[in-house]
Write an enzyme that holds these catalytic residues in place. Sequence first.
Site, mmCIF file in Angstrom:
data_model
loop_
_atom_site.group_PDB
_atom_site.id
_atom_site.type_symbol
_atom_site.label_atom_id
_atom_site.label_comp_id
_atom_site.label_asym_id
_atom_site.label_seq_id
_atom_site.Cartn_x
_atom_site.Cartn_y
_atom_site.Cartn_z
ATOM 1 N N SER A 17 -24.930 24.672 -7.405
ATOM 2 C CA SER A 17 -26.404 25.913 -7.764
ATOM 3 C C SER A 17 -27.268 24.891 -8.260
ATOM 4 O O SER A 17 -27.381 24.080 -9.558
ATOM 5 C CB SER A 17 -26.178 26.298 -9.273
ATOM 6 O OG SER A 17 -26.951 26.908 -10.712
ATOM 7 N N HIS A 42 -26.812 28.492 -3.994
ATOM 8 C CA HIS A 42 -26.176 28.782 -5.221
ATOM 9 C C HIS A 42 -28.499 29.237 -5.833
ATOM 10 O O HIS A 42 -28.539 27.758 -6.464
ATOM 11 C CB HIS A 42 -25.894 29.266 -5.757
ATOM 12 C CG HIS A 42 -25.810 29.912 -7.235
ATOM 13 N ND1 HIS A 42 -24.684 31.065 -6.887
ATOM 14 C CD2 HIS A 42 -25.454 30.264 -8.213
ATOM 15 C CE1 HIS A 42 -25.198 31.952 -7.461
ATOM 16 N NE2 HIS A 42 -25.333 31.483 -8.602
ATOM 17 N N ASP A 44 -29.982 30.255 -9.414
ATOM 18 C CA ASP A 44 -30.379 31.621 -10.148
ATOM 19 C C ASP A 44 -31.818 31.771 -11.035
ATOM 20 O O ASP A 44 -32.832 31.303 -11.329
ATOM 21 C CB ASP A 44 -29.149 30.410 -11.639
ATOM 22 C CG ASP A 44 -28.003 30.694 -10.997
ATOM 23 O OD1 ASP A 44 -27.517 31.453 -10.684
ATOM 24 O OD2 ASP A 44 -27.333 29.335 -11.227
ATOM 25 N N MET A 46 -33.503 33.969 -13.372
ATOM 26 C CA MET A 46 -32.777 34.643 -15.037
ATOM 27 C C MET A 46 -34.845 34.822 -15.330
ATOM 28 O O MET A 46 -35.934 33.990 -15.444
ATOM 29 C CB MET A 46 -33.063 33.283 -15.779
ATOM 30 C CG MET A 46 -31.459 32.998 -14.843
ATOM 31 S SD MET A 46 -30.343 31.729 -16.579
ATOM 32 C CE MET A 46 -29.175 30.735 -15.346
ATOM 33 N N HIS A 75 -28.962 34.920 -6.542
ATOM 34 C CA HIS A 75 -28.332 35.289 -7.565
ATOM 35 C C HIS A 75 -29.419 36.416 -8.785
ATOM 36 O O HIS A 75 -29.564 34.701 -9.536
ATOM 37 C CB HIS A 75 -27.008 34.366 -9.005
ATOM 38 C CG HIS A 75 -26.547 35.228 -9.904
ATOM 39 N ND1 HIS A 75 -25.749 34.108 -10.772
ATOM 40 C CD2 HIS A 75 -26.097 36.223 -10.526
ATOM 41 C CE1 HIS A 75 -24.955 35.017 -11.887
ATOM 42 N NE2 HIS A 75 -25.145 36.071 -11.826
ATOM 43 N N MET A 77 -30.473 36.918 -12.075
ATOM 44 C CA MET A 77 -30.112 38.130 -13.577
ATOM 45 C C MET A 77 -30.980 38.270 -13.917
ATOM 46 O O MET A 77 -31.917 37.662 -15.005
ATOM 47 C CB MET A 77 -29.254 36.312 -14.291
ATOM 48 C CG MET A 77 -27.746 36.553 -13.837
ATOM 49 S SD MET A 77 -27.639 34.253 -14.755
ATOM 50 C CE MET A 77 -28.483 33.003 -13.185
ATOM 51 N N MET A 147 -18.573 36.217 -12.928
ATOM 52 C CA MET A 147 -19.427 35.054 -13.695
ATOM 53 C C MET A 147 -18.111 34.881 -14.080
ATOM 54 O O MET A 147 -17.004 35.697 -15.155
ATOM 55 C CB MET A 147 -19.709 35.896 -14.354
ATOM 56 C CG MET A 147 -21.786 36.033 -14.027
ATOM 57 S SD MET A 147 -22.162 35.008 -13.061
ATOM 58 C CE MET A 147 -22.259 33.883 -14.356
ATOM 59 N N ASP A 185 -18.617 31.584 -10.372
ATOM 60 C CA ASP A 185 -19.243 31.574 -11.223
ATOM 61 C C ASP A 185 -19.454 31.144 -12.731
ATOM 62 O O ASP A 185 -19.693 31.555 -12.990
ATOM 63 C CB ASP A 185 -21.007 31.579 -10.942
ATOM 64 C CG ASP A 185 -22.078 31.478 -10.685
ATOM 65 O OD1 ASP A 185 -22.014 30.182 -11.288
ATOM 66 O OD2 ASP A 185 -23.928 32.047 -10.905
HETATM 67 C C1 DX5 Z 1 -25.350 30.446 -15.221
HETATM 68 C C2 DX5 Z 1 -25.445 30.328 -13.224
HETATM 69 C C3 DX5 Z 1 -24.428 29.517 -13.212
HETATM 70 C C4 DX5 Z 1 -25.009 28.357 -13.109
HETATM 71 C C5 DX5 Z 1 -23.005 26.880 -12.484
HETATM 72 O O1 DX5 Z 1 -26.024 31.293 -15.421
HETATM 73 O O2 DX5 Z 1 -25.558 31.949 -12.538
HETATM 74 O O3 DX5 Z 1 -24.427 29.859 -11.870
HETATM 75 O O4 DX5 Z 1 -25.223 27.337 -12.795
HETATM 76 O O5 DX5 Z 1 -23.247 26.157 -13.499
HETATM 77 P P1 DX5 Z 1 -21.910 24.814 -13.988
HETATM 78 O O6 DX5 Z 1 -21.524 25.263 -12.293
HETATM 79 O O7 DX5 Z 1 -23.117 23.701 -15.004
HETATM 80 O O8 DX5 Z 1 -21.614 26.295 -14.969
HETATM 81 ZN ZN ZN Z 2 -25.031 31.796 -10.661
#
Ligand code: DX5
Ligand code: ZN
Length: 225
Positions: A17, A42, A44, A46, A75, A77, A147, A185
Amino acid sequence: MDNLIKSADKKILIAPSILSADFSALGAAAVKMERAGADLLHCDVMDGVFVPNITFGPKTVADLKKATRLPLDVHLMIVEPQKYVDAFIDAGADFLTIHYEAAGKQLIPTLQKIRARGVKSGAVISPDTPVAVLKDCLAYCDLALLMSVYPGFGGQKFIGGSLKRLTELTELGKAANPGILIEIDGGVTLDNAKSIAAAGADILVAGNTVFSHPNPAAAVLALRG
Ligand code: DX5
Ligand code: ZN
């Protein structure tokens, strides 16, 4: 027996990620993950509304697309994901995953739209959402994501009950759609990766575990098991 052989031979895909990277050097981080032997990157996204954190949008995804050959596993969010899927597809997302909690009635139409544009579609649930809610949409998913932390931040601890939920999702997912990929994840470590893979995950997302490791290639290899 056949199943046992298949599961033993199954290649676990690793998706570092980018959330755990230095955001002033995302391109270099992507290249580093490619060289470390990652299978996907990956990303993320947000919005500060669906989750209490803000990261980046389509422009960053488009720039990452130019920086690496790794498939981008995006991903989302964000609230109202249906409004932004075109922008992320145009930016080069290879997998595009939307939250059940954010999409509501738009979930299936949006998954259909993602697929119609030639991109792998994914649905994801947060830790408090029952796995069974995904049942009706799994036929429209190339990927189902669970998740194992509350979305919003990297470096959190794996929520214990997630393994049981993962088994449930794997069973439900493969029954509805044999080709579906199951992804997990949040909080994936070198210690728990093996039991997560055994519970059915095809793709492990790992932020902190890979990025904080002195040798990311060794971390990717160890996660793959
Ligand atoms: C959290 C993200 C994850 C996060 C995972 O909201 O969706 O992808 O980056 O990070 P680790 O592996 O450090 O928990
Ligand atoms: Zn994620």
